[in-house]
Design a protein around this motif. Structure first.
Motif, PDB file in Angstrom:
ATOM      1  N   PRO A 222       0.826  -1.212   0.000  1.00  0.00           N
ATOM      2  CA  PRO A 222       0.000   0.000   0.000  1.00  0.00           C
ATOM      3  C   PRO A 222       0.855   1.253   0.000  1.00  0.00           C
ATOM      4  O   PRO A 222       1.886   1.323   0.654  1.00  0.00           O
ATOM      5  CB  PRO A 222      -0.805  -0.142   1.304  1.00  0.00           C
ATOM      6  N   VAL A 223       0.417   2.238  -0.760  1.00  0.00           N
ATOM      7  CA  VAL A 223       1.129   3.506  -0.846  1.00  0.00           C
ATOM      8  C   VAL A 223       0.950   4.268   0.450  1.00  0.00           C
ATOM      9  O   VAL A 223      -0.182   4.417   0.923  1.00  0.00           O
ATOM     10  CB  VAL A 223       0.598   4.342  -2.025  1.00  0.00           C
ATOM     11  N   PRO A 224       2.046   4.746   1.079  1.00  0.00           N
ATOM     12  CA  PRO A 224       1.895   5.538   2.294  1.00  0.00           C
ATOM     13  C   PRO A 224       0.988   6.731   2.044  1.00  0.00           C
ATOM     14  O   PRO A 224       1.156   7.481   1.097  1.00  0.00           O
ATOM     15  CB  PRO A 224       3.335   5.978   2.596  1.00  0.00           C
ATOM     16  N   GLY A 225       0.005   6.899   2.905  1.00  0.00           N
ATOM     17  CA  GLY A 225      -0.935   7.995   2.726  1.00  0.00           C
ATOM     18  C   GLY A 225      -2.066   7.662   1.786  1.00  0.00           C
ATOM     19  O   GLY A 225      -2.959   8.469   1.572  1.00  0.00           O
ATOM     20  N   GLY A 226      -2.050   6.424   1.183  1.00  0.00           N
ATOM     21  CA  GLY A 226      -3.106   6.053   0.259  1.00  0.00           C
ATOM     22  C   GLY A 226      -4.425   5.851   0.985  1.00  0.00           C
ATOM     23  O   GLY A 226      -4.485   5.595   2.178  1.00  0.00           O
ATOM     24  N   THR A 227      -5.511   5.947   0.273  1.00  0.00           N
ATOM     25  CA  THR A 227      -6.839   5.836   0.855  1.00  0.00           C
ATOM     26  C   THR A 227      -7.568   4.645   0.258  1.00  0.00           C
ATOM     27  O   THR A 227      -7.171   4.099  -0.772  1.00  0.00           O
ATOM     28  CB  THR A 227      -7.659   7.115   0.592  1.00  0.00           C
ATOM     29  N   ASP A 228      -8.629   4.230   0.945  1.00  0.00           N
ATOM     30  CA  ASP A 228      -9.472   3.181   0.410  1.00  0.00           C
ATOM     31  C   ASP A 228     -10.243   3.710  -0.794  1.00  0.00           C
ATOM     32  O   ASP A 228     -10.321   4.916  -1.019  1.00  0.00           O
ATOM     33  CB  ASP A 228     -10.447   2.687   1.481  1.00  0.00           C
ATOM     34  N   PHE A 229     -10.847   2.786  -1.520  1.00  0.00           N
ATOM     35  CA  PHE A 229     -11.614   3.194  -2.679  1.00  0.00           C
ATOM     36  C   PHE A 229     -12.775   4.084  -2.253  1.00  0.00           C
ATOM     37  O   PHE A 229     -13.466   3.810  -1.264  1.00  0.00           O
ATOM     38  CB  PHE A 229     -12.139   1.971  -3.422  1.00  0.00           C
ATOM     39  N   ASP A 230     -12.985   5.144  -2.990  1.00  0.00           N
ATOM     40  CA  ASP A 230     -14.087   6.066  -2.755  1.00  0.00           C
ATOM     41  C   ASP A 230     -15.333   5.491  -3.439  1.00  0.00           C
ATOM     42  O   ASP A 230     -15.433   5.489  -4.664  1.00  0.00           O
ATOM     43  CB  ASP A 230     -13.726   7.442  -3.334  1.00  0.00           C
ATOM     44  N   ARG A 231     -16.260   5.001  -2.631  1.00  0.00           N
ATOM     45  CA  ARG A 231     -17.448   4.365  -3.194  1.00  0.00           C
ATOM     46  C   ARG A 231     -18.275   5.354  -4.004  1.00  0.00           C
ATOM     47  O   ARG A 231     -18.904   4.984  -5.002  1.00  0.00           O
ATOM     48  CB  ARG A 231     -18.287   3.755  -2.075  1.00  0.00           C
ATOM     49  N   ARG A 232     -18.289   6.609  -3.567  1.00  0.00           N
ATOM     50  CA  ARG A 232     -19.075   7.608  -4.284  1.00  0.00           C
ATOM     51  C   ARG A 232     -18.530   7.809  -5.690  1.00  0.00           C
ATOM     52  O   ARG A 232     -19.287   7.833  -6.666  1.00  0.00           O
ATOM     53  CB  ARG A 232     -19.065   8.933  -3.526  1.00  0.00           C
ATOM     54  N   ARG A 233     -17.210   7.938  -5.822  1.00  0.00           N
ATOM     55  CA  ARG A 233     -16.624   8.135  -7.144  1.00  0.00           C
ATOM     56  C   ARG A 233     -16.818   6.892  -8.025  1.00  0.00           C
ATOM     57  O   ARG A 233     -17.050   7.005  -9.225  1.00  0.00           O
ATOM     58  CB  ARG A 233     -15.125   8.457  -7.025  1.00  0.00           C
ATOM     59  N   THR A 234     -16.719   5.723  -7.414  1.00  0.00           N
ATOM     60  CA  THR A 234     -16.931   4.503  -8.185  1.00  0.00           C
ATOM     61  C   THR A 234     -18.363   4.431  -8.695  1.00  0.00           C
ATOM     62  O   THR A 234     -18.621   4.046  -9.845  1.00  0.00           O
ATOM     63  CB  THR A 234     -16.614   3.271  -7.330  1.00  0.00           C
ATOM     64  N   LEU A 235     -19.326   4.813  -7.834  1.00  0.00           N
ATOM     65  CA  LEU A 235     -20.723   4.834  -8.258  1.00  0.00           C
ATOM     66  C   LEU A 235     -20.941   5.859  -9.365  1.00  0.00           C
ATOM     67  O   LEU A 235     -21.656   5.589 -10.346  1.00  0.00           O
ATOM     68  CB  LEU A 235     -21.622   5.157  -7.063  1.00  0.00           C
ATOM     69  N   LEU A 236     -20.332   7.034  -9.233  1.00  0.00           N
ATOM     70  CA  LEU A 236     -20.463   8.049 -10.267  1.00  0.00           C
ATOM     71  C   LEU A 236     -19.883   7.558 -11.598  1.00  0.00           C
ATOM     72  O   LEU A 236     -20.431   7.843 -12.668  1.00  0.00           O
ATOM     73  CB  LEU A 236     -19.764   9.343  -9.839  1.00  0.00           C
ATOM     74  N   ALA A 237     -18.776   6.829 -11.518  1.00  0.00           N
ATOM     75  CA  ALA A 237     -18.184   6.293 -12.753  1.00  0.00           C
ATOM     76  C   ALA A 237     -19.121   5.295 -13.415  1.00  0.00           C
ATOM     77  O   ALA A 237     -19.276   5.284 -14.640  1.00  0.00           O
ATOM     78  CB  ALA A 237     -16.849   5.630 -12.434  1.00  0.00           C
TER      79      ALA A 237
END
Length: 488
Positions: A222-237
């Protein structure tokens, strides 16, 4: 400037600009450059081969009415994959989405090559789009993290240079295969090329990105400072992809039955685009929003026109698939030239002028290609015009990519790369879809029955309108180019 997103086991930031002054093929960058260029080479060969084989494939599958879908279907699924890839890169680094995308891309080629009908063929192209979307964002993130700012223009120029050989060889090979073995082998043979980046360049690419074999099957940590997947952005996509698909379906029907999916598509697509692209993109806000918008205008206008040129040359001028595909060769060659020019020392001060000039050249080229519809005009006019357009696209697209990187913080590289590619895909989907609607509305569907009886069969007016509309879109890009500058 340093990056805060290393992918090695030891989480120590890599000083990108603290480099010894070598070029993209110096010892430090050689393996990485060869690796990512080999990926672009595979994608480029597939694109040039598909453009050559597509008219024959659509006719033999009795699907000329869905001709535009074979192109826009690719970019529709790409919309979803771009957002997923951007988040995946920001969370885990670019190598996992890169290699996954290459594998999915190959599966799509196999589905298209074995399709029993046009809808299955379109489905195969859609699977390719998923793989292509994962790959292209990952490549941009690799460039942003692994290369210092001074080398990025040269890397993007190398991307364009990777199109030179496929632009020369692709139409010749694909045309010969289509005529003598069948169009299916154009799709079934390309997956063999995927072995190059996967097997030969894969280990070198991983080492260059600082991934230790100790990382195991998962590859990167995992990339230091990385975040989990943004469900909102995935839904928008997902909404954007579904909305674009519904709009294309409605446009093809052009009746009351298509009205409901058209409304539903717009209702899904508009809020999704507003949520996924940087604020102010659709109104050409200064700086990054206009940079993102211009990418969509350039790609949409050029590739929507390019999709119909081989069909125009075979149906209106009676050319073979090989010769029709070769019409586009000059564009691939000159694109590399334009991209090389924007990467020359001292070119940075003329970045805005190169973008504007690139759009103007692209508009002239698209309009010039329509001249082959004039009785008595030589067929080589289209090739000359596309050579001019390639220079324009090389100048504009590479310059837009450089500006995007320059305006992006390291932690935003994945999201902004995804936004840039999403604009690219949206431009392709919407403008190729519009071209498909115009093609069907102006009598293009009659080509299926008329082709083969006489040269010039079908409706030349359909092609003329498509090309002139896309030339107008390119001119709009030239007018907006001045807004890439931010106010002091």
């Amino acid at each position: 400037m340093t990056t805060a997103s290393p992918t090695s086991v030891d989480p120590v930031p890599i000083p990108l600009d603290d480099d010894p002054g070598g070029g993209v093929l110096s010892g430090r960058f050689r393996a990485l450059t060869l690796g990512i260029v080999s990926v672009v080479l595979v994608i480029a060969f597939e694109a040039t081969a598909v453009n050559t084989a597509m008219p024959t494939a659509a006719r033999q599958l009795d699907g000329l009415g869905l001709y535009a879908f074979a192109f826009s279907g690719y970019f529709t699924t790409t919309l979803f994959a771009l957002v997923v890839s951007g988040q995946w890169c920001d969370r885990r680094g670019p190598l996992q989405p890169l290699f996954t995308g290459i594998a999915v891309f190959g599966v799509g080629l196999l589905v298209a090559g074995t399709a029993p009908g046009m809808w299955v063929f379109v489905a195969g192209r859609a699977i390719q789009g998923l793989g292509g979307g994962l790959v292209i964002v990952a490549l941009y993130v690799v460039v942003g993290r692994a290369y210092p700012e001074r080398l990025r223009p040269s890397v993007f120029a190398a991307f364009s240079s990777a199109w030179v050989l496929p632009s020369i060889v692709g139409p010749l090979v694909a045309g010969a295969v289509t005529q003598h073995l069948g169009w299916r082998w154009v799709f079934l043979a390309v997956p063999v090329l995927i072995l190059l980046p996967l097997v030969v360049m894969g280990p070198a690419l991983r080492r260059s990105m600082g991934v230790s074999p100790a990382a195991g099957e998962g590859g990167e940590h995992p990339v230091p400072g990385g975040t989990d997947f943004d469900r909102r952005r995935t839904l928008l996509a997902a909404m954007a992809a579904l909305g674009a698909g519904l709009l294309q379906y409605a446009g093809q029907r052009r009746d009351l039955v298509g009205l409901l999916p058209g409304i539903a598509g717009a209702a899904l697509l508009v809020p999704a685009v507003l949520g996924l692209l940087p604020k102010g993109t659709l109104r050409a806000g200064r700086g990054l929003p206009t940079v993102i918008l211009l990418r969509g205008l350039a790609a949409g206008a050029f590739f929507a026109a390019e999709a119909f040129i081989p069909l125009m040359m075979t149906t209106q001028r009676g050319l073979s698939p090989t010769l029709a595909g070769l019409t586009l060769t000059s564009g691939g060659l000159s694109w590399a030239l334009g991209s090389w020019l924007q990467g020359r020392p001292g070119a940075e001060r003329y970045r805005e002028a190169m973008i504007r000039g690139g759009f103007v050249l692209t508009a002239l080229a698209i309009a010039g290609a329509a001249l082959v519809l004039v009785p008595g005009a030589p067929v080589w006019v289209a090739s000359v015009a596309w050579g001019i357009g390639g220079v324009g696209m090389g100048l504009a697209v590479a310059s837009v990519s450089v500006l995007m990187m320059k305006l992006s913080a390291p932690e935003d590289a994945g999201a902004n790369s995804a936004a840039l590619q999403m604009s690219d895909a949206l431009g392709n989907v919407l403008l190729t879809g519009l071209a498909g609607v115009l093609f069907a509305a102006l009598g293009g569907g009659a080509l299926a029955a008329a082709h083969g009886r006489a040269e010039g069969a079908g409706s030349p007016g359909a092609f003329a309108v498509i090309l002139l509309v896309m030339a107008g879109v390119a001119l709009l890009g030239a007018l907006l180019a001045g807004r890439v500058r931010t106010r002091s």
